[in-house]
Design an enzyme around this catalytic site. Sequence first.
Site, mmCIF file in Angstrom:
data_model
loop_
_atom_site.group_PDB
_atom_site.id
_atom_site.type_symbol
_atom_site.label_atom_id
_atom_site.label_comp_id
_atom_site.label_asym_id
_atom_site.label_seq_id
_atom_site.Cartn_x
_atom_site.Cartn_y
_atom_site.Cartn_z
ATOM 1 N N ARG A 270 -27.955 45.769 -7.524
ATOM 2 C CA ARG A 270 -29.301 46.350 -7.543
ATOM 3 C C ARG A 270 -29.514 47.508 -6.581
ATOM 4 O O ARG A 270 -30.176 48.491 -6.905
ATOM 5 C CB ARG A 270 -30.317 45.274 -7.188
ATOM 6 C CG ARG A 270 -30.665 44.478 -8.371
ATOM 7 C CD ARG A 270 -31.763 43.524 -8.124
ATOM 8 N NE ARG A 270 -31.817 42.724 -9.332
ATOM 9 C CZ ARG A 270 -32.417 41.573 -9.449
ATOM 10 N NH1 ARG A 270 -33.047 41.056 -8.418
ATOM 11 N NH2 ARG A 270 -32.420 40.941 -10.596
ATOM 12 N N HIS A 331 -39.144 43.963 -4.216
ATOM 13 C CA HIS A 331 -38.971 42.838 -5.131
ATOM 14 C C HIS A 331 -38.653 41.513 -4.439
ATOM 15 O O HIS A 331 -39.272 40.498 -4.727
ATOM 16 C CB HIS A 331 -37.840 43.183 -6.100
ATOM 17 C CG HIS A 331 -37.552 42.130 -7.125
ATOM 18 N ND1 HIS A 331 -38.501 41.684 -8.012
ATOM 19 C CD2 HIS A 331 -36.405 41.448 -7.405
ATOM 20 C CE1 HIS A 331 -37.958 40.755 -8.797
ATOM 21 N NE2 HIS A 331 -36.708 40.586 -8.442
HETATM 22 C C1 FAD Z 1 -41.240 39.514 -11.395
HETATM 23 C C2 FAD Z 1 -40.140 38.673 -10.800
HETATM 24 C C3 FAD Z 1 -39.060 38.295 -11.568
HETATM 25 C C4 FAD Z 1 -38.049 37.518 -11.023
HETATM 26 N N1 FAD Z 1 -37.005 37.117 -11.822
HETATM 27 C C5 FAD Z 1 -36.067 36.283 -11.305
HETATM 28 C C6 FAD Z 1 -35.031 35.761 -12.128
HETATM 29 O O1 FAD Z 1 -34.969 36.019 -13.322
HETATM 30 N N2 FAD Z 1 -34.107 34.944 -11.551
HETATM 31 C C7 FAD Z 1 -34.131 34.607 -10.226
HETATM 32 O O2 FAD Z 1 -33.255 33.871 -9.761
HETATM 33 N N3 FAD Z 1 -35.116 35.084 -9.440
HETATM 34 C C8 FAD Z 1 -36.085 35.898 -9.934
HETATM 35 N N4 FAD Z 1 -37.074 36.360 -9.128
HETATM 36 C C9 FAD Z 1 -37.147 35.862 -7.746
HETATM 37 C C10 FAD Z 1 -37.661 34.420 -7.753
HETATM 38 O O3 FAD Z 1 -38.648 34.289 -8.746
HETATM 39 C C11 FAD Z 1 -38.241 34.045 -6.405
HETATM 40 O O4 FAD Z 1 -37.330 34.326 -5.381
HETATM 41 C C12 FAD Z 1 -38.558 32.556 -6.355
HETATM 42 O O5 FAD Z 1 -39.312 32.182 -7.470
HETATM 43 C C13 FAD Z 1 -39.301 32.244 -5.073
HETATM 44 O O6 FAD Z 1 -39.762 30.935 -5.164
HETATM 45 P P1 FAD Z 1 -40.461 30.272 -3.914
HETATM 46 O O7 FAD Z 1 -40.832 28.895 -4.324
HETATM 47 O O8 FAD Z 1 -39.625 30.460 -2.713
HETATM 48 O O9 FAD Z 1 -41.775 31.182 -3.691
HETATM 49 P P2 FAD Z 1 -43.060 31.512 -4.699
HETATM 50 O O10 FAD Z 1 -42.708 31.080 -6.050
HETATM 51 O O11 FAD Z 1 -43.374 32.895 -4.447
HETATM 52 O O12 FAD Z 1 -44.151 30.537 -4.104
HETATM 53 C C14 FAD Z 1 -44.721 30.787 -2.837
HETATM 54 C C15 FAD Z 1 -45.832 29.755 -2.595
HETATM 55 O O13 FAD Z 1 -46.238 29.795 -1.229
HETATM 56 C C16 FAD Z 1 -47.660 29.861 -1.130
HETATM 57 N N5 FAD Z 1 -48.007 30.561 0.122
HETATM 58 C C17 FAD Z 1 -47.457 31.680 0.644
HETATM 59 N N6 FAD Z 1 -48.027 31.982 1.814
HETATM 60 C C18 FAD Z 1 -48.962 31.036 2.045
HETATM 61 C C19 FAD Z 1 -49.907 30.804 3.096
HETATM 62 N N7 FAD Z 1 -49.992 31.600 4.178
HETATM 63 N N8 FAD Z 1 -50.764 29.742 2.984
HETATM 64 C C20 FAD Z 1 -50.700 28.922 1.894
HETATM 65 N N9 FAD Z 1 -49.806 29.074 0.895
HETATM 66 C C21 FAD Z 1 -48.961 30.126 0.968
HETATM 67 C C22 FAD Z 1 -48.060 30.631 -2.378
HETATM 68 O O14 FAD Z 1 -49.412 30.403 -2.683
HETATM 69 C C23 FAD Z 1 -47.089 30.017 -3.412
HETATM 70 O O15 FAD Z 1 -47.606 28.781 -3.857
HETATM 71 C C24 FAD Z 1 -38.107 37.134 -9.661
HETATM 72 C C25 FAD Z 1 -39.189 37.521 -8.873
HETATM 73 C C26 FAD Z 1 -40.209 38.276 -9.436
HETATM 74 C C27 FAD Z 1 -41.363 38.679 -8.572
#
Ligand code: FAD
Length: 505
Positions: A270, A331
């Site tokens: 990327r 991203h």
């Molecule tokens: C458009 C897009 C497409 C993607 N496509 C892919 C893909 O195809 N394959 C892949 O492997 N990865 C992909 N990614 C990356 C992947 O989706 C993310 O890295 C992953 O989903 C992150 O998951 P997470 O549970 O760590 O965080 P998130 O799913 O972002 O969840 C974060 C959570 O924390 C909460 N939160 C944050 N700060 C606070 C706070 N201060 N107080 C209370 N709550 C809080 C939020 O409300 C949310 O509930 C993509 C990302 C994007 C944006």
Amino acid sequence: MKTTDVLIIGTGLAGTYVALNLPSNMEITMLCHHSTNSTLAQGGIAISLDQKDSFEAHIEDTLTAGRHTNNLEAVKTLIESAPDQIHTLKELGVEFDQDAQQNIHATLEGGHSYPRVIHAGGDQTGQSVMSLLDQKIQSAKNIRILSGASLLELVVDDQQAIGIVYEKNGIIQVLYAKHIVMATGGLGDLYEHTTNQEGSTGEAIAIAAFAGVKCQDMRYIQFHPTAYKNKDKGYFLITEAIRGVGAYLLDAHKKRFMEPLHPLKELAPRDIVSKAIYDVIESTQEPFVYLDTRHIQTAYLKERFPNIYKTLEKDNLILGVDLIPVTPVAHYTIGGICTDLMGRTNLNNLYACGEVASTGVHGANRLASNSLLECLVFGKNVAEHIVSNHEHTSLPSYSMNPPNHWKYTKTTASQNYLIHKAYIQEIMTKHVGIVRYDNQLKLAKSKLIRLLHQLKKVRFEHVDHAKSYNLVSISLMVVEDALAHESLGCHYKEKKSEKKGLKSC
Ligand SMILES: Cc1cc2nc3c(=O)[nH]c(=O)nc-3n(C[C@H](O)[C@H](O)[C@H](O)COP(=O)(O)OP(=O)(O)OC[C@H]3O[C@@H](n4cnc5c(N)ncnc54)[C@H](O)[C@@H]3O)c2cc1C
């Protein structure tokens, strides 16, 4: 005193998977304040399934993308544990898309030497997985969700995380827990242009750092090469999987430009593709390049990428017919809270997993579609460690009174947060993008420090001030880390001090 066994901050894939892997006799509380990035994931989950593929090849691709600065143990854990986690997802009911022989279909993405990205709902992997897991969470009697709640502070006692301060509906509350899991995702929304959900500002990383939690690699922000600027709202990701099925990138003169730059051409890692697009945009002064799918059948693209097709169609762009203008945008957050492979941080009983965590698994640049897998593998490890440790963990029995500075004095909403956020986004976009210059980073630092000093005086007056303070602090962490290190991946640090304008990101 309000208590819970396990407190998970974040309801994305990482937090959800931790919760679902804990036993039903544990009382779990989950906290969230904005929509998750997990639901937006398009391309899929990287896993080596085919006989002709191997763990070794997936490991090698991950190391190559990460410039061989990855934590090798973390990479091996990620890749070798993938089959078990995909098996669990299938058992939970996730239906991955299949090929004509009814095998799970795998596609190619940037930096992968073999088609190994499995997907669901075509280009709606995140939505497909999350809607199913959310149902499980909703129906679990031992799990309570506090939505619209913002983490404000971690409560720490003698090197042990024992609780949090949070705000919900204007009320500041304290909740104590035996185990606390940070699953708060990334910080793309610190930039003006991002694929991330609004609210993904990485505030929780600053909050953790204030509590003495170690963080690392904050400089590594991954820019996705191909985002489309929606007519009515922000940027919409066009998955790399479209280049995986043969789409090209064209410059303003409708010429392919990746061919001479990397043997994998449009499917180079990327950062290489993003930098190439950045250079094209700089030289042509057009704000975007084009994604060309005109040599691929529209019917196939419509079936394989239904969500992207629908979104572009609303703007009168048809896959397989029209050129799609695309540009790189912020991203994915590679750095974050330092953890070991069980998700443990340097504070007892505080864990981190998912995008907010930094195990070193991605090195200097993340390989496409390794991040949903990261949420699963390390989320599972966190749950396992909590279970093995639960009997030996107790909350301090003495009364815990929050210190005075948690008593925010004003309850009226302040508009300043949005003004501060826009200012910070402008700084990060102008000075801390794909190409970074020392003098620009120093300028960003001095602007941020000025704002930090202003906010210090009023930080505990209102929740919004505290949130602004967190935003400046997390931005400073990125800038200072970028100033202190040479670039290895994700971004490019130019030696010369002048900066040409960065138009797109
Ligand atoms: C458009 C897009 C497409 C993607 N496509 C892919 C893909 O195809 N394959 C892949 O492997 N990865 C992909 N990614 C990356 C992947 O989706 C993310 O890295 C992953 O989903 C992150 O998951 P997470 O549970 O760590 O965080 P998130 O799913 O972002 O969840 C974060 C959570 O924390 C909460 N939160 C944050 N700060 C606070 C706070 N201060 N107080 C209370 N709550 C809080 C939020 O409300 C949310 O509930 C993509 C990302 C994007 C944006």
